[in-house]
Scaffold this active site. Structure first.
Site, PDB file in Angstrom:
ATOM      1  N   PHE A  63      16.924  21.770 -23.715  1.00  0.00           N
ATOM      2  CA  PHE A  63      16.943  20.504 -24.448  1.00  0.00           C
ATOM      3  C   PHE A  63      15.999  19.457 -23.836  1.00  0.00           C
ATOM      4  O   PHE A  63      15.882  18.352 -24.346  1.00  0.00           O
ATOM      5  CB  PHE A  63      18.376  19.961 -24.562  1.00  0.00           C
ATOM      6  CG  PHE A  63      19.188  20.624 -25.662  1.00  0.00           C
ATOM      7  CD1 PHE A  63      18.635  21.603 -26.485  1.00  0.00           C
ATOM      8  CD2 PHE A  63      20.517  20.254 -25.884  1.00  0.00           C
ATOM      9  CE1 PHE A  63      19.380  22.206 -27.500  1.00  0.00           C
ATOM     10  CE2 PHE A  63      21.268  20.851 -26.904  1.00  0.00           C
ATOM     11  CZ  PHE A  63      20.697  21.822 -27.708  1.00  0.00           C
ATOM     12  N   HIS A 178      16.399  34.584 -14.204  1.00  0.00           N
ATOM     13  CA  HIS A 178      15.152  34.743 -14.955  1.00  0.00           C
ATOM     14  C   HIS A 178      14.356  35.765 -14.138  1.00  0.00           C
ATOM     15  O   HIS A 178      13.668  35.414 -13.179  1.00  0.00           O
ATOM     16  CB  HIS A 178      14.426  33.396 -15.044  1.00  0.00           C
ATOM     17  CG  HIS A 178      13.047  33.463 -15.621  1.00  0.00           C
ATOM     18  ND1 HIS A 178      12.754  32.984 -16.868  1.00  0.00           N
ATOM     19  CD2 HIS A 178      11.890  33.962 -15.129  1.00  0.00           C
ATOM     20  CE1 HIS A 178      11.457  33.173 -17.122  1.00  0.00           C
ATOM     21  NE2 HIS A 178      10.915  33.771 -16.072  1.00  0.00           N
ATOM     22  N   ASP A 304      16.949  31.235 -26.233  1.00  0.00           N
ATOM     23  CA  ASP A 304      15.913  30.703 -25.340  1.00  0.00           C
ATOM     24  C   ASP A 304      15.076  29.659 -26.093  1.00  0.00           C
ATOM     25  O   ASP A 304      13.849  29.631 -26.005  1.00  0.00           O
ATOM     26  CB  ASP A 304      15.028  31.815 -24.762  1.00  0.00           C
ATOM     27  CG  ASP A 304      14.208  31.326 -23.564  1.00  0.00           C
ATOM     28  OD1 ASP A 304      14.345  30.152 -23.179  1.00  0.00           O
ATOM     29  OD2 ASP A 304      13.424  32.124 -23.021  1.00  0.00           O
ATOM     30  N   GLY A 323       6.972  29.636 -24.506  1.00  0.00           N
ATOM     31  CA  GLY A 323       8.227  29.244 -25.154  1.00  0.00           C
ATOM     32  C   GLY A 323       8.113  29.115 -26.655  1.00  0.00           C
ATOM     33  O   GLY A 323       7.053  28.775 -27.192  1.00  0.00           O
TER      34      GLY A 323
END
Ligand SMILES: [Zn+2]
Length: 430
Positions: A63, A178, A304, A323
């Site tokens: 976020f 990750h 994700d 991303g």
């Protein structure tokens, strides 16, 4: 006032059943589920055989708040989540400052307190996500984080990671990894293989992910901590997680919608919206991910959701950030590409998006449609077909790889604890 939802095809996920039922909500709780309920003292909505599913739970969202609120913030991200049918999200710690102590967690709590969405928090494993010194893990646990992770970075120092896992076991914190060994990834930008050669782009070998998962599982073995492997992308990763589960280790794993439905071939047009970490891999790896999902090796599908502003993505491929955003389209992408093509049943898909994440995150009375559970519910119109456009994406960023694609099976209403938190308004559609 309560609410009565009539004539839904109600998906009871854990039982693996879909049946036509009426559902009564009272004080934010599911009060009754039965083939016919008639009440005139509550608001009644007839959903005409649309699917009524448990609110989706996403274990992996960015976020960007604080620090990068030009990409997303808690309010805009929550809007995107609710529009996508999600009633719960776990925020990742890639913020500035990052949550390596309680201060950011308190800021998150304050900013999210009136939002009708179950927003959960993760803290950093190490200070500044730099991999050197442990964060204040006790303080983070007390502040209410449910998991720790340095997402975006792998904790390369084995001693630091082992120490973190020992704390995590004692504090009952989930450790999310990750998994990417950085010296093997070696500044690659897409999967190493045919397409990296053809496109002249630096490759990320699958070995970078496999080595990291192997190390993390070995540390889970000696510490007994709960390890969750984020965004699996390789067949060998699936095999390692399966082996760990066979040994009885507390190891779980997730996959993104994108790794399930796209391969590195899609990168032929150098679309920076498809630049993601871990990268899209070959069809063979994709097949192994789907198989792992069907066989229960992969527990969870997580988006994700990683928003970036268009000026950041509209640059040379090598310079674009990794991303994809995708909370709004996750469900229709999976419904169109996997359910309608009969690769997975709706019940099984939902297991990975509701019941399993609720279990891993230890969320009581959530994740399924059961009497006594919170009325966190999503209505899906299985016939609704829409073309993905920027207007349809309600978050701040538009870096969605499915722009221009036509998808079926959209959330049309999201209910959080009995309150309508999102309703889709359809222009020109009856
Ligand atoms: Zn990650």
């Amino acid at each position: 006032m309560g609410m009565l939802i009539k004539n839904g095809n109600v998906v009871m996920v854990e039982d693996g059943k879909i049946s036509k039922m009426d559902v009564l909500i009272d004080k934010g709780i599911i009060a009754e589920i039965s083939p016919e309920i008639n009440r005139n003292d509550v608001e009644v909505i007839d959903i005409e055989e649309k699917f009524l599913i448990p609110g989706l739970i996403d274990m992996h969202v960015h976020f960007r708040d604080p620090g990068y609120t030009h990409k997303e913030d808690i309010h805009s991200g929550s809007k995107a989540a609710l529009a996508g049918g999600f009633t719960g999200v776990l925020m990742m710690p890639n913020t500035d400052p990052p949550p390596d102590n309680a201060t950011v967690v308190y800021y998150w709590k304050e900013k999210s307190k009136n939002i009708p969405l179950n927003i959960l928090f993760s803290g950093c494993i190490t200070k500044g996500r730099a991999g050197k010194e442990l964060s204040k893990l006790h303080e983070l646990k007390e502040a209410g984080v449910v998991a720790i992770t340095d997402d975006g970075n792998w904790v390369a120092n084995g001693a630091v990671f082992r120490h973190a896992m020992e704390y995590a076991a004692a504090l009952d914190l989930l450790v999310i990894t990750h998994a990417e060994e950085p010296t093997i990834a070696n500044r690659g930008v897409i999967n190493e293989g045919y397409w990296s050669t053809v496109l002249g782009l630096r490759g990320i070998p699958k070995a970078a992910e496999n080595v990291a998962i192997y190390r993390d599982i070995e540390i889970a073995k000696i510490t007994g901590a709960k390890l969750h492997v984020a965004h699996l992308s390789t067949a060998e990763g699936v095999r390692l997680v399966a082996a760990a589960k066979k040994l009885g280790l507390k190891v779980t794993a997730e996959v993104t919608p994108y790794h399930l439905v796209l391969t590195d071939e899609a990168l032929a047009g150098y679309d920076t919206n498809l630049k993601v970490n871990p990268p899209l891999r070959e069809a063979e790896e994709q097949k192994a991910l789907l198989k792992g999902l069907l066989e229960g090796v992969i527990d969870v599908i997580a988006t994700d959701h990683a928003p970036h502003a268009s000026y950041e993505k509209n640059v040379e491929f090598n310079d674009a950030p990794f991303g994809m955003e995708g909370l709004e389209t996750a469900f229709p992408v999976l419904y169109t590409e996997l359910v309608l093509t009969k690769k997975i049943t709706l019940e099984k898909l939902l297991l990975k998006m509701t019941v399993n994440p609720a279990k891993i995150l230890q969320l009581p009375k959530q994740g399924d449609i059961k009497k006594g559970n919170y009325a966190n519910l999503t209505i899906i119109d299985p016939k609704l077909t829409l073309k993905v456009s920027e207007e349809l994406l309600v978050g701040k960023s538009k870096n969605n790889p499915f722009l221009g694609k036509t998808l079926t099976g959209w959330p049309v209403m999201t209910i959080y604890q009995g309150i309508v938190a999102y309703q889709r308004l359809l222009k020109g559609v009856q």
